[in-house]
Design a protein around this motif. Structure first.
Motif, PDB file in Angstrom:
ATOM      1  N   LEU A 176       6.813 216.742  85.031  1.00 46.61           N
ATOM      2  CA  LEU A 176       6.776 218.107  84.512  1.00 46.61           C
ATOM      3  C   LEU A 176       5.725 218.919  85.250  1.00 46.61           C
ATOM      4  O   LEU A 176       4.598 219.089  84.784  1.00 46.61           O
ATOM      5  N   ASP A 177       6.098 219.406  86.421  1.00 41.34           N
ATOM      6  CA  ASP A 177       5.159 220.277  87.120  1.00 41.34           C
ATOM      7  C   ASP A 177       5.064 221.583  86.333  1.00 41.34           C
ATOM      8  O   ASP A 177       5.948 221.925  85.540  1.00 41.34           O
ATOM      9  N   PRO A 178       3.977 222.335  86.499  1.00 39.71           N
ATOM     10  CA  PRO A 178       3.762 223.550  85.680  1.00 39.71           C
ATOM     11  C   PRO A 178       4.931 224.527  85.692  1.00 39.71           C
ATOM     12  O   PRO A 178       5.216 225.152  84.673  1.00 39.71           O
ATOM     13  N   SER A 179       5.630 224.625  86.812  1.00 42.12           N
ATOM     14  CA  SER A 179       6.744 225.576  86.872  1.00 42.12           C
ATOM     15  C   SER A 179       7.901 225.144  85.971  1.00 42.12           C
ATOM     16  O   SER A 179       8.624 225.982  85.427  1.00 42.12           O
ATOM     17  N   ALA A 180       8.063 223.823  85.789  1.00 38.05           N
ATOM     18  CA  ALA A 180       9.153 223.340  84.938  1.00 38.05           C
ATOM     19  C   ALA A 180       8.957 223.781  83.497  1.00 38.05           C
ATOM     20  O   ALA A 180       9.922 224.063  82.781  1.00 38.05           O
ATOM     21  N   LEU A 181       7.685 223.866  83.070  1.00 32.49           N
ATOM     22  CA  LEU A 181       7.413 224.221  81.685  1.00 32.49           C
ATOM     23  C   LEU A 181       7.472 225.720  81.430  1.00 32.49           C
ATOM     24  O   LEU A 181       7.308 226.162  80.291  1.00 32.49           O
ATOM     25  N   THR A 182       7.720 226.503  82.470  1.00 34.41           N
ATOM     26  CA  THR A 182       7.910 227.940  82.274  1.00 34.41           C
ATOM     27  C   THR A 182       9.365 228.260  81.978  1.00 34.41           C
ATOM     28  O   THR A 182       9.702 229.399  81.654  1.00 34.41           O
ATOM     29  N   THR A 183      10.254 227.269  82.095  1.00 34.18           N
ATOM     30  CA  THR A 183      11.670 227.455  81.815  1.00 34.18           C
ATOM     31  C   THR A 183      11.982 226.916  80.411  1.00 34.18           C
ATOM     32  O   THR A 183      11.275 226.040  79.897  1.00 34.18           O
ATOM     33  N   LEU A 198      16.496 218.617  78.379  1.00 31.74           N
ATOM     34  CA  LEU A 198      15.190 218.668  77.717  1.00 31.74           C
ATOM     35  C   LEU A 198      14.913 220.116  77.370  1.00 31.74           C
ATOM     36  O   LEU A 198      14.920 220.988  78.246  1.00 31.74           O
ATOM     37  N   ASN A 199      14.702 220.391  76.100  1.00 33.06           N
ATOM     38  CA  ASN A 199      14.447 221.752  75.645  1.00 33.06           C
ATOM     39  C   ASN A 199      12.959 221.924  75.357  1.00 33.06           C
ATOM     40  O   ASN A 199      12.373 221.130  74.622  1.00 33.06           O
ATOM     41  N   PHE A 200      12.357 222.938  75.940  1.00 36.83           N
ATOM     42  CA  PHE A 200      10.923 223.173  75.795  1.00 36.83           C
ATOM     43  C   PHE A 200      10.645 224.326  74.848  1.00 36.83           C
ATOM     44  O   PHE A 200      11.350 225.349  74.873  1.00 36.83           O
ATOM     45  N   ARG A 201       9.643 224.176  74.019  1.00 37.92           N
ATOM     46  CA  ARG A 201       9.225 225.236  73.119  1.00 37.92           C
ATOM     47  C   ARG A 201       7.708 225.325  73.190  1.00 37.92           C
ATOM     48  O   ARG A 201       7.023 224.361  72.866  1.00 37.92           O
TER      49      ARG A 201
END
Length: 205
Positions: A176-183, A198-201
């Motif tokens: 999970l590089d930082p850019s992945a967690l912006t999506t 994988l759904n991020f909140r």
């Protein structure tokens, strides 16, 4: 976590099968070391070779402790127990062996076993708290969530529930590089098929 299907990767899977579930683990060496320490102590105090067998030993003690308190042995049963214990095992009949097992299951646990039981309760509670920080199981019927951080490495395994032994259908490692967690989400594919999302909140501050 959204499960789209296994697409033939499991032994008996069907598209959208409710038997599918996902196990996600965060690679956190510090937390894993603490979990390993707990499991080693459990093995040591129970005399068992793994956490699973340590739990089986404790489950047996819990059941015996409950039975001894809810249905204590009568004086006549205590005498029968002593008589059966004194007999040569080769001389006991099958019915006597069964009677001995039933009586032993209601004998109060020793002070040492009570100490093991109390300590294992503490270790199980500690282990559950740590596991919630590094591992989750998620399915369509019981969705799970896990707190993740930038640069986390995740092990994602798609499984199929089986009455005898669960099947491993697919595994992947996700960084999970930082850019992945912006999506809002991240798809995990096998060839042209999207198996998982994988759904991020973001956490509210």
């Amino acid at each position: 976590m959204t499960i789209h299907g296994a697409f033939g990767l499991c032994n008996n899977d069907e598209f959208g099968s409710e038997e599918l579930y996902v196990v996600v683990k965060r690679l956190d060496l510090d937390l894993q070391d603490r979990i390993d320490d707990i499991e080693r102590e459990a093995q040591q105090i129970t005399g068992r070779g793994s956490w699973r067998y340590a739990q089986q030993r404790v489950d047996s003690l819990r059941k015996q402790d409950f039975n001894s308190k809810s249905d204590p042995l009568s004086e006549a049963e205590v005498e029968s127990l002593a008589r059966l214990r004194d007999m040569n095992p080769t001389e006991r009949t099958r019915d006597q062996d069964r009677e001995l097992r039933l009586l032993l299951a209601r004998v109060p646990i020793s002070t040492a076993d009570a100490s093991v039981l109390a300590r294992m309760r503490e270790l199980e509670s500690q282990r559950r708290r740590l596991l919630r920080r590094v591992e989750m199981r998620s399915s369509a019927n019981q969705p799970g969530s896990l707190r993740v951080y930038p640069d986390d490495e995740l092990q994602v395994v798609l499984m199929e529930d089986d009455p005898f032994f669960d099947d491993t259908c697919f595994g992947s490692t996700v960084l999970l590089d930082p850019s992945a967690l912006t999506t809002p989400s991240l798809e995990i594919k096998k060839e042209d098929n999207t198996l998982l999302t994988l759904n991020f909140r973001p956490l509210s501050r």
